[in-house]
Design a protein around this motif. Structure first.
Motif, mmCIF file in Angstrom:
data_model
loop_
_atom_site.group_PDB
_atom_site.id
_atom_site.type_symbol
_atom_site.label_atom_id
_atom_site.label_comp_id
_atom_site.label_asym_id
_atom_site.label_seq_id
_atom_site.Cartn_x
_atom_site.Cartn_y
_atom_site.Cartn_z
ATOM 1 N N ASP A 1 29.768 -12.562 42.186
ATOM 2 C CA ASP A 1 30.846 -11.584 42.402
ATOM 3 C C ASP A 1 30.522 -10.252 41.721
ATOM 4 N N GLY A 2 29.937 -10.330 40.525
ATOM 5 C CA GLY A 2 29.533 -9.106 39.813
ATOM 6 C C GLY A 2 28.458 -8.366 40.592
ATOM 7 N N GLU A 3 27.558 -9.131 41.210
ATOM 8 C CA GLU A 3 26.492 -8.508 41.999
ATOM 9 C C GLU A 3 27.084 -7.771 43.210
ATOM 10 N N ILE A 4 28.066 -8.379 43.847
ATOM 11 C CA ILE A 4 28.683 -7.727 45.018
ATOM 12 C C ILE A 4 29.337 -6.410 44.588
ATOM 13 N N ARG A 5 30.016 -6.438 43.423
ATOM 14 C CA ARG A 5 30.672 -5.203 42.936
ATOM 15 C C ARG A 5 29.629 -4.114 42.643
ATOM 16 N N ALA A 6 28.523 -4.526 42.011
ATOM 17 C CA ALA A 6 27.473 -3.541 41.691
ATOM 18 C C ALA A 6 26.904 -2.940 42.975
ATOM 19 N N ARG A 7 26.668 -3.798 43.958
ATOM 20 C CA ARG A 7 26.097 -3.305 45.218
ATOM 21 C C ARG A 7 27.073 -2.385 45.950
ATOM 22 N N ALA A 8 28.364 -2.695 45.852
ATOM 23 C CA ALA A 8 29.358 -1.864 46.558
ATOM 24 C C ALA A 8 29.267 -0.418 46.058
ATOM 25 N N GLN A 9 29.084 -0.258 44.758
ATOM 26 C CA GLN A 9 28.964 1.093 44.181
ATOM 27 C C GLN A 9 27.728 1.801 44.721
ATOM 28 N N LEU A 10 26.620 1.043 44.772
ATOM 29 C CA LEU A 10 25.360 1.644 45.247
ATOM 30 C C LEU A 10 25.485 2.056 46.713
ATOM 31 N N VAL A 11 26.116 1.185 47.508
ATOM 32 C CA VAL A 11 26.286 1.499 48.932
ATOM 33 C C VAL A 11 27.155 2.749 49.088
ATOM 34 N N GLY A 12 28.193 2.835 48.272
ATOM 35 C CA GLY A 12 29.061 4.022 48.323
ATOM 36 C C GLY A 12 28.256 5.290 48.094
ATOM 37 N N ARG A 13 27.347 5.237 47.126
ATOM 38 C CA ARG A 13 26.534 6.427 46.797
ATOM 39 C C ARG A 13 25.534 6.736 47.914
ATOM 40 N N TYR A 14 24.885 5.677 48.440
ATOM 41 C CA TYR A 14 23.967 5.890 49.580
ATOM 42 C C TYR A 14 24.714 6.605 50.714
ATOM 43 N N ARG A 15 25.915 6.106 50.995
ATOM 44 C CA ARG A 15 26.671 6.672 52.123
ATOM 45 C C ARG A 15 26.982 8.152 51.866
ATOM 46 N N GLU A 16 27.465 8.452 50.647
ATOM 47 C CA GLU A 16 27.800 9.845 50.333
ATOM 48 C C GLU A 16 26.591 10.752 50.552
ATOM 49 N N LEU A 17 25.431 10.258 50.136
ATOM 50 C CA LEU A 17 24.251 11.124 50.140
ATOM 51 C C LEU A 17 23.566 11.189 51.499
ATOM 52 N N LEU A 18 23.760 10.159 52.332
ATOM 53 C CA LEU A 18 22.956 10.092 53.554
ATOM 54 C C LEU A 18 23.748 10.193 54.854
ATOM 55 N N GLU A 19 25.087 10.083 54.775
ATOM 56 C CA GLU A 19 25.784 9.943 56.064
ATOM 57 C C GLU A 19 25.787 11.226 56.893
ATOM 58 N N ASP A 20 25.586 12.372 56.249
ATOM 59 C CA ASP A 20 25.586 13.606 57.049
ATOM 60 C C ASP A 20 24.173 14.107 57.368
ATOM 61 N N VAL A 21 23.178 13.313 57.025
ATOM 62 C CA VAL A 21 21.804 13.759 57.315
ATOM 63 C C VAL A 21 21.559 13.633 58.825
ATOM 64 N N PRO A 22 21.168 14.742 59.487
ATOM 65 C CA PRO A 22 20.941 14.672 60.936
ATOM 66 C C PRO A 22 19.880 13.620 61.278
ATOM 67 N N GLY A 23 20.196 12.804 62.280
ATOM 68 C CA GLY A 23 19.213 11.803 62.728
ATOM 69 C C GLY A 23 19.311 10.472 62.011
ATOM 70 N N LEU A 24 20.218 10.347 61.045
ATOM 71 C CA LEU A 24 20.419 9.048 60.392
ATOM 72 C C LEU A 24 21.801 8.529 60.766
ATOM 73 N N ARG A 25 21.838 7.256 61.205
ATOM 74 C CA ARG A 25 23.136 6.634 61.509
ATOM 75 C C ARG A 25 23.249 5.322 60.755
ATOM 76 N N MET A 26 24.477 4.888 60.570
ATOM 77 C CA MET A 26 24.705 3.648 59.826
ATOM 78 C C MET A 26 25.394 2.615 60.712
ATOM 79 N N GLN A 27 25.184 1.354 60.356
ATOM 80 C CA GLN A 27 25.778 0.246 61.117
ATOM 81 C C GLN A 27 27.304 0.378 61.112
ATOM 82 N N LYS A 28 27.934 0.030 62.238
ATOM 83 C CA LYS A 28 29.393 0.162 62.335
ATOM 84 C C LYS A 28 30.072 -1.132 61.871
#
Ligand code: T4K
Length: 409
Positions: A269-296
């Motif tokens: 459960d702690g691992e899932i929480r840690a990963r959720a934070q990392l995913v949040g940061r990846y999304r913030e930094l990469l979601e507006d990069v032209p040509g990159l899309r994320m799974q729906k």
């Protein structure tokens, strides 16, 4: 624990990427995943208990304890653990006494399709949805014929399939459903554990999985008759010293593996929480990069963050997924191209009529475009920031990066 200490501390936007002669972003490989390790003192205590009992395998107390703990943790009625996810898939299909054709996705790990073939069944490849990457139910309906006996959908990267659509198709056509739930440990949809969908669901507990037992897997079944059959099939079909029923195999999990699982369970459960934070940061930094899309993902999904993937559109991003893959490798960022090649391209299956790329346009495109980035609790936000920074830096110098990779090939 971040691994930032292994990396250069002075990476800036203006630094050159490693493929263009700069210093690699990390001095040691950053892998897409690292297995959770059980807490040592507790694990040693379990090992001592195993060795003192001289009971090492064959449905021992650790395996039973793990099954009970998983049932509680996942909120499922029955969970039978096996020696790996592939064997669990083989046993699940066997337990249903199937004959004929099985509709599945090519955008998966080879084990999914191999388990079908090993059971003497014929895989029929179905295309996937371009945004969720899961089985396209309308295409599956069009493929289902008189010989079809089952569906084997995969919740790819932990993203739940269209469960309602699959259940409706199965009911309409009298098909069994075995979910390849290898990636879906802990995922819920509308508050319900996704790993209990279908007639049977199969989890993988390989070391690369969020929850693991080094090697291992499980079958989740609701119907008591099926649970009993699975228990027999994983143990050669042995009912008693006087009776063997069914063509079973040796699919048992050892006590040592179960002890690892009990230790990992406490940390997951702690691992899932840690990963959720990392995913949040990846999304913030990469979601507006032209040509990159994320799974729906559906907002109704409680995610497990087993994987973080990007879809790279070569035209918009400026380089192909493969060029980006190679350039990130040069940075010591060990990204992976799951799932490439498609299972339908493997030599054992490529001659099947359903394997033709023109029948599988979305899967074919995704296999060329998806890149899996590092995601595990052993990296920190600073590492994610550095990885994202490298992705954008590479894009900003795309023509030179492409030339450098092409000339080195
Ligand atoms: N269905 C699906 C949809 C699956 O994805 C899988 C397995 C199965 C069925 C079959 O389940 P199992 O029979 O495996 O239980 C890995 C895994 O071996 C495989 O279990 C998994 N899917 C697949 C997606 O990934 P590889 O060949 O990519 O693994 P490998 O050895 O390259 O490891 C990936 C990274 O993980 C490494 O670069 C570093 C890290 N790693 C790996 C191991 C084994 C570690 O840090 N420590 C380790 O011990 O297949």
């Amino acid at each position: 624990m971040a691994i930032g200490g292994n990396s250069n501390s002075n990476v800036t936007r203006s630094a050159a990427p490693a493929v263009l002669g700069g210093r690699a972003a990390f001095s040691e490989p950053v892998y897409i995943t690292r297995p959770l390790i059980p807490e040592e003192a507790e694990f040693q205590a379990r090992l001592r208990a195993i060795f003192a009992s001289h009971w090492l395998t064959n449905d021992g107390p650790m395996v039973r304890a793990l099954e009970a703990a998983l049932q509680t943790q996942l909120g499922v009625a029955h969970c039978k653990v096996l020696c790996n996810g592939t064997t669990a898939l083989q046993v699940a299909l066997r337990a249903l006494d199937l004959e004929g054709e099985v509709i599945t996705t090519p955008f998966t790990f080879p084990a999914t399709v191999h388990a079908i073939e090993w059971n003497g069944l014929t895989p029929v490849f179905c295309d996937v949805d371009p945004e969720t990457y899961n089985l396209d139910v309308a295409h599956a309906a069009a493929l289902a014929g008189a010989a079809t006996c089952a569906l084997v959908p995969v919740h790819v990267f932990g993203n739940p399939c269209d469960g309602a659509g699959i259940a409706a198709l199965a009911a309409r056509r009298g098909l069994k459903v075995v979910y390849d739930a290898a990636h879906v440990y802990g995922v819920e949809q509308d508050g319900e554990a996704v790993c209990q969908w279908g007639d049977l669901s199969v989890l993988s507990f390989h070391a690369t999985k969020l929850f693991h037992t080094c090697e291992g897997g499980a079958i989740i079944a609701a119907e008591p008759g099926l649970v009993e059959r699975i228990a027999l099939l994983r143990n050669f079909g042995i009912v008693s010293h006087a009776e063997v029923r069914g063509v079973g195999l040796n699919g048992k999990l050892s006590e040592l593996h179960a002890a690892v699982g009990l230790g990992v369970l406490a940390a997951v459960d702690g691992e899932i929480r840690a990963r959720a934070q990392l995913v949040g940061r990846y999304r913030e930094l990469l979601e507006d990069v032209p040509g990159l899309r994320m799974q729906k993902w559906s907002p109704a999904t409680k995610r497990n963050h087993a994987y973080f993937t990007l879809e790279v559109d070569e035209r918009e991003f400026g380089m192909s997924r493969d060029v980006l893959h190679d350039a990130l490798r040069a940075e010591n960022i060990f990204v992976r191209r799951y799932f490439h090649p498609l299972c339908s391209e493997n030599e054992s299956y490529r001659n099947l009529a359903s394997a033709r790329p023109q029948n599988l346009p979305n899967a074919t495109r995704l296999a060329r475009r998806i890149l899996c980035l590092p995601l595990h609790g052993g990296i920190g936000l600073a590492d994610v920031e550095r990885i994202a920074e490298r992705v954008t830096l590479l894009q900003s110098r795309a023509p030179e990066v492409r030339r450098a990779i092409e000339t080195s090939a």
